[in-house]
Design an enzyme around this catalytic site. Structure first.
Site, PDB file in Angstrom:
ATOM      1  N   GLY A 102       0.846  -1.094  -0.012  1.00 52.34           N
ATOM      2  CA  GLY A 102      -0.086   0.013   0.078  1.00 52.34           C
ATOM      3  C   GLY A 102       0.822   1.205  -0.088  1.00 52.34           C
ATOM      4  CG  ASN A 103      -1.067   5.296   0.702  1.00 54.97           C
ATOM      5  OD1 ASN A 103      -0.844   5.477  -0.332  1.00 54.97           O
ATOM      6  ND2 ASN A 103      -2.276   4.941   1.402  1.00 54.97           N
ATOM      7  CG  ASP A 133      -6.825   1.266   5.665  1.00 54.93           C
ATOM      8  OD1 ASP A 133      -7.736   0.330   6.074  1.00 54.93           O
ATOM      9  OD2 ASP A 133      -6.027   1.648   6.091  1.00 54.93           O
TER      10      ASP A 133
END
Length: 390
Positions: A102-103, A133
């Site tokens: 992810g991020n 998320d």
């Protein structure tokens, strides 16, 4: 033939192994594979496992199994840590680094690429998206979110019917979802709501602030109208009363969770009613029962497209899922610059979805392949089945 190093980083999803499997199936016959054990921690310590036939088959057999079969976890990389990762890759003469994450994963991956370029070590770098998320920039959505949203939607409705039957004893349940700084998952809780009596009656997300006074007022009104209240809150929400809660820190990362307990204590004190807080917990991201078929299909396609990017020599990119403007749901896969993904940062729910839940649920609909059966009204002989605004 390229020497490809691949790893899984961060919180797993129910389809993260699907992406890995799709990638392996498309590369194992033409390239040399090495797996990283336990994400960036394994890369830092040089824990590489050669992708031999037996291991490759085992991973492919896990494509519908939750969790990260290579091991994942969270590991904070300092600037020196980034340098060490580059040194480890250089030590085995890696040609390509592929990371599913992810991020934070994409941010670290971008730094690894920049450091490699700076020292003259040429390595192809590709990111494959995942998150429950849905806060990853550069993509319409990420694999893992659809299945988690499906779980949250169905579970919220079921708990709502459970509480309605117990409202002479218990008045309020607070369900806490994942969502560090964004409310995509919490908002999904209302997708299956068909009757105004059903929960969720109130959804709290980080993008919209609420005072404790307003919260008490809203919950009191809901109880007066329906006899009970289902509140869904994203883990990243903060209230005045929860501001003093100390967050546990592991590997430099604050561990969220507990806002539902803070709200429970507040409502018990102010409303003098029975209140229960529940964490939806890890089932959101690990329930194989709730894997969305669209999510599964797209997760595999991300892996396959990532393999295509390897063959085409693309680098410094993340695979992105983008919707076309066709009337029916249609997704194309494109490469996006890692720097742009990092620059965009965490992706919040846009105002137009927050202001119009029905617009959000129309966007969400393809992921939640619930069968056509809908629960009957919670009130006998009720004819009106139109939802009212939250």
């Amino acid at each position: 033939m390229k020497k490809i190093v691949i790893g899984q980083v961060g919180g797993p999803t129910s389809v993260i192994n699907t992406t890995l499997s799709g990638f392996i199936k498309s590369t194992k016959d033409d390239h040399e594979l090495f797996y990283i054990e336990n994400g960036y921690e394994g890369l830092f310590y040089g824990r590489f496992i050669k992708g031999e036939e037996k291991l490759n088959k085992w991973i492919i057999d896990n494509e519908r199994v939750p969790g990260a079969c290579l091991g994942s976890g969270r590991f904070s990389l300092s600037e020196r840590g980034i340098e060490t990762c580059v040194e480890q890759l250089k030590s085995i003469n890696a040609d390509t680094l592929v990371v599913i994450g992810g991020n934070g994963t994409m941010k670290a991956l971008n730094k690894i690429e920049e450091k490699s370029t700076k020292i003259g070590f040429q390595i192809q770098v590709i990111g494959l998206p995942k998150t429950v998320d849905n806060d990853l920039g550069g993509t319409d959505h990420a694999p893992g979110f659809g299945s988690a949203a499906k779980y949250v939607a169905q579970t919220t409705l079921d708990i709502s019917r459970d509480l309605r039957s117990m409202k002479n004893f218990e008045k309020v349940r607070i369900l806490e979802t994942m969502g560090r700084n964004s409310g995509w998952l919490a908002l999904a809780s209302g997708f299956l709501r068909r009757y105004k009596e059903d929960g969720p009656h109130l959804i709290l997300i980080p993008e919209r602030k609420i005072t404790k006074e307003k919260l008490i007022e809203r919950v009191k009104e809901i109880i007066e109208n329906y006899g009970y209240a289902i509140i869904v809150v994203s883990e990243g929400v903060e209230l005045e009363t929860s501001g003093q809660i100390e967050k546990e820190v592991v590997n430099g990362r604050k561990i969220l969770g507990g806002i539902s307990s803070a709200i429970e204590a507040l409502l018990k004190k102010e409303l003098k009613v029975m209140v229960r807080a529940e964490l939806m917990g890890m089932s959101q991201r690990s329930s194989s029962t709730f894997i969305s078929e669209v999510d599964y299909k797209e997760a595999k396609e991300v892996g396959i497209y990532g393999a295509q990017c390897v063959s085409e020599g693309r680098s410094k990119i993340m695979v992105s899922l983008q919707r076309t403007k066709q009337l029916d749901y249609n997704i194309i896969k494109i490469p996006v610059d890692l720097k742009e993904v990092v620059k965009e940062g965490e992706r919040n729910v846009p105002d137009y979805f927050i202001d119009d839940y029905e617009q959000y649920y129309e966007w969400l609909k393809p992921f939640i392949d619930i069968n056509s059966y809908h629960y009957p009204s919670p009130i006998a002989r009720r004819d009106n089945n139109v939802k009212e605004p939250f």
